[in-house]
Design an enzyme around this catalytic site. Structure first.
Site, PDB file in Angstrom:
ATOM      1  N   HIS A 182       2.898  -8.003   7.195  1.00 36.94           N
ATOM      2  CA  HIS A 182       3.786  -6.890   7.533  1.00 36.94           C
ATOM      3  C   HIS A 182       3.052  -5.596   7.233  1.00 36.94           C
ATOM      4  O   HIS A 182       2.657  -5.341   6.100  1.00 36.94           O
ATOM      5  CB  HIS A 182       5.089  -6.960   6.736  1.00 36.94           C
ATOM      6  CG  HIS A 182       6.074  -5.896   7.141  1.00 36.94           C
ATOM      7  ND1 HIS A 182       7.066  -6.123   8.073  1.00 36.94           N
ATOM      8  CD2 HIS A 182       6.197  -4.606   6.765  1.00 36.94           C
ATOM      9  CE1 HIS A 182       7.773  -5.014   8.237  1.00 36.94           C
ATOM     10  NE2 HIS A 182       7.253  -4.075   7.449  1.00 36.94           N
ATOM     11  N   CYS A 183       2.859  -4.781   8.267  1.00 40.41           N
ATOM     12  CA  CYS A 183       2.079  -3.557   8.116  1.00 40.41           C
ATOM     13  C   CYS A 183       3.019  -2.375   7.943  1.00 40.41           C
ATOM     14  O   CYS A 183       3.791  -2.045   8.858  1.00 40.41           O
ATOM     15  CB  CYS A 183       1.195  -3.346   9.349  1.00 40.41           C
ATOM     16  SG  CYS A 183       0.151  -1.874   9.230  1.00 40.41           S
ATOM     17  N   PRO A 184       3.003  -1.697   6.789  1.00 43.77           N
ATOM     18  CA  PRO A 184       3.882  -0.529   6.612  1.00 43.77           C
ATOM     19  C   PRO A 184       3.491   0.634   7.496  1.00 43.77           C
ATOM     20  O   PRO A 184       4.325   1.472   7.831  1.00 43.77           O
ATOM     21  CB  PRO A 184       3.717  -0.193   5.123  1.00 43.77           C
ATOM     22  CG  PRO A 184       2.387  -0.755   4.745  1.00 43.77           C
ATOM     23  CD  PRO A 184       2.201  -1.975   5.589  1.00 43.77           C
TER      24      PRO A 184
END
Length: 375
Positions: A182-184
Site C-alpha cells: 500500500h503506497c501512501p
C-alpha cells in the site's frame, strides 16, 4: 530442681516442634510457588507456541502496535501525501519554465535547445500520465460472488476464498489481487492492475530528477555562490549601517528577483537530487523484484519457503517466474516488438496479462517455449 529441669525440657521440645512446623510450612509454601510458576509458564507457552515461530515472527509481534498506528495514520494522510507530490512536482515544473527555460533559450545552441525541449516534455508527460493512472486505477479485488472463485486459502479478515498471489490490505480493508504494498504517496494499493503504472512513475520520476540534477549542476554552483555572497554583503551592510558616516555608503544589495532566482535554483537542485537518490533506490529494488517475478510480499514468503526446503535438501522454484527477460515482457505487457515503443516509451493504458484470479502462461512466453516443448 528436677521439676524445673523437666519444665525447661518441655518448653525446649515445644519450641523445637514449632520451629520444625514453621520450616515445613515454609518449604511447603516455596514448593507451591514453584509449582504455580511452572504451571503458569507452561500455560503461557501452550497459548503462544508455534512450530514456525522464529526471529521474524517475534519481531512482527513486537511491531504489531507500530503497524496498527501506521495503518491508521496512512489511511487518513494519504490525501495529504498525494497533494504533497503534486505540489512539489508543480513547483519544480514552474521553476523550470519561469527561471531555467529562458536561460536555456538564450545561452544554448539550437541542437541542445531541441534536445532539452523534447526530452523534458516527454519525461513530464510520462510522469503525469503514470501517476494519474496509478492513483485512479483500482489494483483489482476478488469478485463478490464466490461460487466459481478458485481460492488457495481463506482470508482471516474477509472470511472468503483468496486466489493465488492475493493478500489482504489492512489499510484498504480489502483483499487485493497480486498485492505488492500500500503506497501512501498514491493513496492506493499497488496491485495487479496498477503495478506497471506505479513502477513506470517511479522510473520516469527518477529519470526526470537525475536530468534536472545533471543539467542544473553548474547553475546550482553559481546560485549557491551568489547566495553566500548575498549573505556576506548583507552582513557588511549592517556593519556599515551601525557605523554610518557622511562619507560611507552601504554596498549594493541584490534585488528581490535575483534572490528569488538563486534560491529557486538551489531548491530545485537539492529537491531533485534528494528524490533521485531515495526514489532511485526504491526503483532499483522493485526492478530486482520484477526480474525475479515476485512482489514485495512474495519476496518474504519465498525466502521463508526457500529456507524451509533447503533444510530438507530441496530447491525452491518460483512458479510465477518465467526467466528474467520474459518476466519484464510479461510485466510491461510486451507481446510484439513494436510494443516496446507503443506500450513502454509512450503512454499506454493497456491491461496486464491475466485477470489476477488465475495465472496461465502469457502468449509472449508460450510462443518462445513452444519449440522447446515440441522437442
Amino acid at each position: 530442681m528436677r521439676s524445673r529441669q523437666r519444665m525447661f525440657a518441655a518448653v525446649m521440645r515445644l519450641l523445637l516442634k514449632c520451629l520444625r512446623l514453621g520450616r515445613r510450612r515454609r518449604f511447603k509454601l516455596v514448593r507451591q510457588v514453584e509449582q504455580l510458576w511452572h504451571y503458569g509458564h507452561l500455560c503461557l507457552r501452550s497459548l503462544f507456541y508455534n512450530s514456525f515461530t522464529d526471529s521474524d515472527v517475534v519481531l512482527d509481534s513486537l511491531f504489531e502496535p507500530v503497524y496498527w498506528l501506521v495503518d491508521h495514520v496512512t489511511r487518513w494522510f494519504g490525501v495529504v501525501f498525494v497533494a504533497l507530490v503534486i505540489g512539489l512536482t508543480s513547483s519544480i515544473v514552474a521553476i523550470v519554465y519561469i527561471c531555467l527555460l529562458p536561460l536555456i533559450l538564450q545561452t544554448y545552441t539550437p541542437a541542445w535547445i531541441c534536445w532539452h525541449l523534447a526530452y523534458g516534455h516527454w519525461n513530464l508527460i510520462m510522469i503525469v500520465f503514470h501517476y494519474y493512472m496509478a492513483i485512479t486505477t483500482s489494483p483489482g479485488h476478488p469478485p463478490q460472488a464466490k461460487n466459481d472463485l478458485t481460492g488457495v486459502s481463506i482470508c482471516r479478515k474477509c472470511i472468503a476464498p483468496k486466489p493465488a498471489r492475493t493478500h489482504h490490505c489492512s489499510i484498504c480493508n480489502r483483499c487485493v489481487l497480486k498485492m505488492d504494498h500500500h503506497c501512501p504517496w498514491l493513496n492506493n494499493c499497488v496491485g495487479h492492475y496498477n503495478h506497471r503504472y506505479f513502477f513506470s512513475f517511479c522510473l520516469f520520476m527518477t529519470m526526470g530528477c537525475i536530468y534536472c540534477s545533471i543539467s542544473g549542476w553548474e547553475m546550482f554552483r553559481d546560485a549557491y555562490a551568489a547566495i553566500e555572497r548575498m549573505k556576506l554583503l548583507e552582513k557588511e551592510r549592517l556593519q556599515v549601517a551601525a557605523n554610518q558616516t557622511y562619507y560611507q555608503t552601504p554596498p549594493p544589495t541584490f534585488s528581490f528577483r535575483q534572490r528569488a532566482f538563486h534560491k529557486s535554483v538551489v531548491y530545485l537542485w537539492v529537491l531533485c537530487s534528494s528524490v533521485a537518490l531515495a526514489l532511485g533506490a526504491l526503483t532499483l529494488w522493485h526492478a530486482a523484484l520484477i526480474t525475479r517475478g515476485e512482489t514485495s510480499i512474495e519476496r518474504h514468503i519465498n525466502r521463508k519457503e526457500r529456507q524451509r526446503l533447503q533444510k530438507k535438501g530441496k530447491v525452491f522454484r518460483n512458479p510465477y517466474s518465467y526467466g528474467s527477460w520474459d518476466n519484464w515482457k510479461v510485466f510491461l505487457g510486451v507481446d510484439v516488438p513494436r510494443h516496446w515503443l507503443t506500450r513502454v516509451l509512450l503512454p499506454s493504458p493497456h491491461l496486464p496479462h491475466g485477470t489476477g484470479l488465475s495465472w496461465d502462461l502469457p502468449p509472449c512466453v508460450m510462443e518462445q517455449r513452444a519449440p522447446l516443448l515440441a522437442i
